[in-house]
Design an enzyme around this catalytic site. Sequence first.
Site, short mmCIF file in Angstrom:
data_model
loop_
_atom_site.label_atom_id
_atom_site.label_comp_id
_atom_site.label_asym_id
_atom_site.label_seq_id
_atom_site.Cartn_x
_atom_site.Cartn_y
_atom_site.Cartn_z
N CYS A 232 25.64 6.87 25.16
CA CYS A 232 24.59 6.60 24.66
C CYS A 232 24.24 5.24 24.24
O CYS A 232 23.02 5.17 24.00
CB CYS A 232 24.40 7.80 23.69
SG CYS A 232 24.53 9.36 24.06
N ASN B 183 18.20 14.59 24.76
CA ASN B 183 19.11 13.21 24.63
C ASN B 183 19.30 12.97 26.00
O ASN B 183 20.01 13.69 26.97
CB ASN B 183 20.27 14.00 23.92
CG ASN B 183 21.23 12.73 23.87
OD1 ASN B 183 21.21 11.41 24.36
ND2 ASN B 183 22.44 13.08 23.09
N HIS C 287 18.23 6.07 18.80
CA HIS C 287 18.53 6.77 19.87
C HIS C 287 18.24 8.34 19.63
O HIS C 287 18.40 8.70 18.43
CB HIS C 287 20.29 6.97 19.97
CG HIS C 287 20.82 7.99 20.90
ND1 HIS C 287 20.29 8.13 22.31
CD2 HIS C 287 21.71 8.69 20.68
CE1 HIS C 287 21.07 9.01 22.92
NE2 HIS C 287 21.99 9.36 21.91
O1 UT7 Z 1 24.33 11.18 21.82
C1 UT7 Z 1 25.52 11.02 21.91
C2 UT7 Z 1 25.54 11.56 20.17
N1 UT7 Z 1 25.38 13.18 20.00
C3 UT7 Z 1 24.88 13.75 18.92
O2 UT7 Z 1 24.55 12.73 18.25
C4 UT7 Z 1 24.76 15.22 18.75
C5 UT7 Z 1 25.50 15.57 17.39
N2 UT7 Z 1 25.36 16.88 17.18
C6 UT7 Z 1 24.15 17.76 16.94
O3 UT7 Z 1 23.06 17.20 17.29
C7 UT7 Z 1 24.23 18.97 16.56
O4 UT7 Z 1 25.72 19.29 15.96
C8 UT7 Z 1 23.77 20.13 17.42
C9 UT7 Z 1 22.45 20.16 17.79
C10 UT7 Z 1 24.67 20.02 18.82
C11 UT7 Z 1 24.24 21.66 16.74
O5 UT7 Z 1 23.82 21.77 15.52
P1 UT7 Z 1 24.70 21.97 14.39
O6 UT7 Z 1 23.63 22.45 13.20
O7 UT7 Z 1 25.81 21.24 14.12
O8 UT7 Z 1 25.13 23.50 14.65
P2 UT7 Z 1 26.80 23.95 15.01
O9 UT7 Z 1 27.30 23.39 16.18
O10 UT7 Z 1 27.29 23.95 13.59
O11 UT7 Z 1 26.63 25.69 15.07
C12 UT7 Z 1 26.03 26.65 14.19
C13 UT7 Z 1 25.90 27.95 14.71
C14 UT7 Z 1 26.93 28.30 15.21
O12 UT7 Z 1 27.31 29.73 15.07
P3 UT7 Z 1 28.01 30.18 13.80
O13 UT7 Z 1 29.41 29.71 14.39
O14 UT7 Z 1 27.39 29.72 12.92
O15 UT7 Z 1 27.90 31.82 14.07
C15 UT7 Z 1 26.82 27.99 16.80
O16 UT7 Z 1 27.53 28.96 17.67
O17 UT7 Z 1 24.81 27.60 15.95
C16 UT7 Z 1 25.38 28.43 16.93
N3 UT7 Z 1 24.93 27.71 18.35
C17 UT7 Z 1 23.63 28.17 18.64
N4 UT7 Z 1 22.72 29.07 18.55
C18 UT7 Z 1 21.86 29.10 19.18
C19 UT7 Z 1 25.33 26.78 18.77
N5 UT7 Z 1 24.41 26.30 19.93
C20 UT7 Z 1 23.32 27.38 19.71
C21 UT7 Z 1 22.22 27.47 20.57
N6 UT7 Z 1 21.57 28.48 20.15
N7 UT7 Z 1 21.92 26.55 21.60
#
Ligand code: UT7
Length: 331
Positions: free
Chosen positions: A117, A288, A258
Amino acid sequence: MAETPVSVRIAGTGRSVPEKILTNADLEKIVDTSDEWITARSGIKRRHIAEPGTPLSELATDAGRKALAEANVEPEELDLILVGTVTGDFKFPSTATFIQAKLGARNAASLDISAACSGWIYGLHVVKSIIKAGEANKVLLVGGEILTSMTDWTDRSTCVLFGDAAGAAVLRREEGGTGGVLSTYIASNGELTHLLYGPGGGSAHPATDRTLSPDMFTVKMAGREVFKHAVVCMEEAAQEALRRANLQPEDIDVFIPHQANIRIIEAIAKRFKFPSEKIYINIQEYGNTSAASIPLAIDEAREKGIVRPGHKVLCSAFGGGFTWASTVIEF
Ligand code: UT7
């Protein structure tokens, strides 16, 4: 005798995005997710996706043509085409060579940069240095990605995030000029490769493994870990670009980060006390788009009159590697 200062100016910009749109509602039908979750956790509402098998050079050439037209530069005048991407047409040769042929830029050298990125700003750092060293006068710099070519459509934690696009700029050497690219900064930490990567297709896992391990050929990301690093590194990068340009946050007219997650953008904007009208956000429309994210946003912000001549624009990016990078550009 004092040397004549050389500035590196953006003479034109362009972008290209596929027509096809994938909404959050469409994704609800493919994986266990919801519009509510995707919007709240990432800020994304829809993304543009290319037809399967679309070569990146198609979007990149289209974006490049638009940038050349605005700059009033003929393809034959280009000394270099540089592309930031991790989803190029082929493993080799470089995607820049395909663009060179499509544009008919027969006097240009061709080079790809792999910095995920951060690829477009990494490219800008290299282009600035090459132009300042007197090795090139006119350069086409593209950031482009067909991320859907390596998306795992069964993994809800990643497939809702990515989109396809290309953004381009023509950089021109100006003797005695002021403004243009005021600063660039690039950094990396290779000890954290395991948090965001795409293993398949390289020498460690050749494409011949595909039938045995299809899972190797898609993006792997530890979202929560990446998030934390992204906030810290993008902030550090933004500070460094300001310091190198000898500017304060209040000198900046528009902040173009970004576009990976609206919460990352808001966290950084808060630290610099940028009011919302100074931040350009289009993540809701494109998701993204990795290396395309910054040049796509710059082109759109210019078209909308949000970035205008004389404006100082701060850009900061973060991606797999990890890599991070920043720039201040005076338009
Ligand atoms: O471009 C390069 C750099 N990339 C980034 O900067 C991306 C950085 N990361 C992020 O943007 C975020 O971490 C995400 C958007 C990918 C995820 O958000 P989060 O708030 O960090 O969620 P998480 O991964 O901690 O997951 C929280 C919950 C989990 O469920 P439990 O374990 O709490 O029951 C996941 O299984 O959300 C669940 N989950 C979803 N639920 C519905 C993960 N993806 C989804 C989804 N829909 N698509």
